[in-house]
Design a protein around this motif. Sequence first.
Motif, PDB file in Angstrom:
ATOM      1  N   MET A   1       0.826  -1.186   0.000  1.00 50.48           N
ATOM      2  CA  MET A   1       0.000   0.000   0.000  1.00 50.48           C
ATOM      3  C   MET A   1       0.871   1.252   0.000  1.00 50.48           C
ATOM      4  O   MET A   1       0.735   2.098  -0.856  1.00 50.48           O
ATOM      5  CB  MET A   1      -0.917  -0.012   1.205  1.00 50.48           C
ATOM      6  N   VAL A   2       1.770   1.390   0.945  1.00 52.29           N
ATOM      7  CA  VAL A   2       2.616   2.574   1.026  1.00 52.29           C
ATOM      8  C   VAL A   2       3.591   2.625  -0.151  1.00 52.29           C
ATOM      9  O   VAL A   2       3.801   3.683  -0.738  1.00 52.29           O
ATOM     10  CB  VAL A   2       3.384   2.621   2.367  1.00 52.29           C
ATOM     11  N   SER A   3       4.151   1.475  -0.519  1.00 54.20           N
ATOM     12  CA  SER A   3       5.104   1.478  -1.635  1.00 54.20           C
ATOM     13  C   SER A   3       4.427   1.897  -2.936  1.00 54.20           C
ATOM     14  O   SER A   3       5.008   2.615  -3.745  1.00 54.20           O
ATOM     15  CB  SER A   3       5.772   0.117  -1.778  1.00 54.20           C
ATOM     16  N   GLY A   4       3.190   1.450  -3.160  1.00 61.34           N
ATOM     17  CA  GLY A   4       2.447   1.859  -4.347  1.00 61.34           C
ATOM     18  C   GLY A   4       2.157   3.349  -4.333  1.00 61.34           C
ATOM     19  O   GLY A   4       2.264   4.027  -5.360  1.00 61.34           O
ATOM     20  N   TYR A   5       1.812   3.864  -3.162  1.00 57.88           N
ATOM     21  CA  TYR A   5       1.557   5.302  -3.019  1.00 57.88           C
ATOM     22  C   TYR A   5       2.825   6.091  -3.315  1.00 57.88           C
ATOM     23  O   TYR A   5       2.788   7.101  -4.014  1.00 57.88           O
ATOM     24  CB  TYR A   5       1.049   5.604  -1.609  1.00 57.88           C
ATOM     25  N   LEU A   6       3.960   5.600  -2.778  1.00 56.18           N
ATOM     26  CA  LEU A   6       5.226   6.305  -2.985  1.00 56.18           C
ATOM     27  C   LEU A   6       5.677   6.286  -4.438  1.00 56.18           C
ATOM     28  O   LEU A   6       6.324   7.219  -4.900  1.00 56.18           O
ATOM     29  CB  LEU A   6       6.310   5.721  -2.081  1.00 56.18           C
ATOM     30  N   LYS A   7       5.338   5.224  -5.166  1.00 58.63           N
ATOM     31  CA  LYS A   7       5.690   5.179  -6.596  1.00 58.63           C
ATOM     32  C   LYS A   7       4.927   6.238  -7.369  1.00 58.63           C
ATOM     33  O   LYS A   7       5.457   6.863  -8.277  1.00 58.63           O
ATOM     34  CB  LYS A   7       5.404   3.800  -7.165  1.00 58.63           C
ATOM     35  N   GLU A   8       3.667   6.442  -6.993  1.00 58.24           N
ATOM     36  CA  GLU A   8       2.836   7.427  -7.676  1.00 58.24           C
ATOM     37  C   GLU A   8       3.087   8.845  -7.163  1.00 58.24           C
ATOM     38  O   GLU A   8       2.865   9.814  -7.880  1.00 58.24           O
ATOM     39  CB  GLU A   8       1.359   7.080  -7.503  1.00 58.24           C
ATOM     40  N   ASN A   9       3.502   8.952  -5.896  1.00 56.61           N
ATOM     41  CA  ASN A   9       3.707  10.253  -5.260  1.00 56.61           C
ATOM     42  C   ASN A   9       5.069  10.268  -4.561  1.00 56.61           C
ATOM     43  O   ASN A   9       5.140  10.123  -3.350  1.00 56.61           O
ATOM     44  CB  ASN A   9       2.609  10.523  -4.223  1.00 56.61           C
ATOM     45  N   PRO A  10       6.141  10.446  -5.308  1.00 58.94           N
ATOM     46  CA  PRO A  10       7.470  10.389  -4.700  1.00 58.94           C
ATOM     47  C   PRO A  10       7.661  11.496  -3.657  1.00 58.94           C
ATOM     48  O   PRO A  10       7.176  12.609  -3.832  1.00 58.94           O
ATOM     49  CB  PRO A  10       8.425  10.567  -5.872  1.00 58.94           C
ATOM     50  N   VAL A  11       8.341  11.160  -2.578  1.00 61.67           N
ATOM     51  CA  VAL A  11       8.635  12.113  -1.517  1.00 61.67           C
ATOM     52  C   VAL A  11       9.890  12.886  -1.896  1.00 61.67           C
ATOM     53  O   VAL A  11      10.959  12.299  -2.071  1.00 61.67           O
ATOM     54  CB  VAL A  11       8.818  11.375  -0.166  1.00 61.67           C
ATOM     55  N   LYS A  12       9.738  14.196  -2.047  1.00 66.61           N
ATOM     56  CA  LYS A  12      10.856  15.028  -2.487  1.00 66.61           C
ATOM     57  C   LYS A  12      11.373  15.956  -1.396  1.00 66.61           C
ATOM     58  O   LYS A  12      12.497  16.399  -1.440  1.00 66.61           O
ATOM     59  CB  LYS A  12      10.427  15.868  -3.696  1.00 66.61           C
ATOM     60  N   ASN A  13      10.492  16.265  -0.422  1.00 68.95           N
ATOM     61  CA  ASN A  13      10.895  17.201   0.625  1.00 68.95           C
ATOM     62  C   ASN A  13      10.059  16.985   1.886  1.00 68.95           C
ATOM     63  O   ASN A  13       9.203  16.102   1.933  1.00 68.95           O
ATOM     64  CB  ASN A  13      10.763  18.654   0.121  1.00 68.95           C
ATOM     65  N   GLY A  14      10.285  17.800   2.897  1.00 72.03           N
ATOM     66  CA  GLY A  14       9.575  17.677   4.167  1.00 72.03           C
ATOM     67  C   GLY A  14       8.076  17.867   4.043  1.00 72.03           C
ATOM     68  O   GLY A  14       7.296  17.234   4.753  1.00 72.03           O
ATOM     69  N   THR A  15       7.657  18.722   3.131  1.00 76.37           N
ATOM     70  CA  THR A  15       6.227  18.939   2.913  1.00 76.37           C
ATOM     71  C   THR A  15       5.561  17.661   2.418  1.00 76.37           C
ATOM     72  O   THR A  15       4.467  17.313   2.851  1.00 76.37           O
ATOM     73  CB  THR A  15       6.004  20.082   1.899  1.00 76.37           C
ATOM     74  N   ASP A  16       6.236  16.942   1.528  1.00 78.21           N
ATOM     75  CA  ASP A  16       5.719  15.670   1.028  1.00 78.21           C
ATOM     76  C   ASP A  16       5.633  14.627   2.146  1.00 78.21           C
ATOM     77  O   ASP A  16       4.695  13.839   2.197  1.00 78.21           O
ATOM     78  CB  ASP A  16       6.585  15.132  -0.101  1.00 78.21           C
TER      79      ASP A  16
END
Length: 92
Positions: A1-16
Amino acid sequence: MVSGYLKENPVKNGTDVNALMREMMSVILEGSLDGEMDEELGYSKYDYRNKDTDNSRNGYNTKTMHISYGDMEQDVPHDRNGDFEPKMVKKY
């Protein structure tokens, strides 16, 4: 679940990171609140055959919660009789 979310929404900074944490907190709270409502009413959502009460689910109220990751909107379930007092998220 989290890995799929991260693939679609990569974390780039603290706001993410904060947005991801708010989303995860929301999912956890939603499940917990629905579980509390199941316990309060004595039957799970859509399990009307085991319903042994006059009371029933009656939608959700939106509540703004102030958490360490920022403000978060959360849908809190309520019952027809107004008896449901959530433990995870207090009414007031």
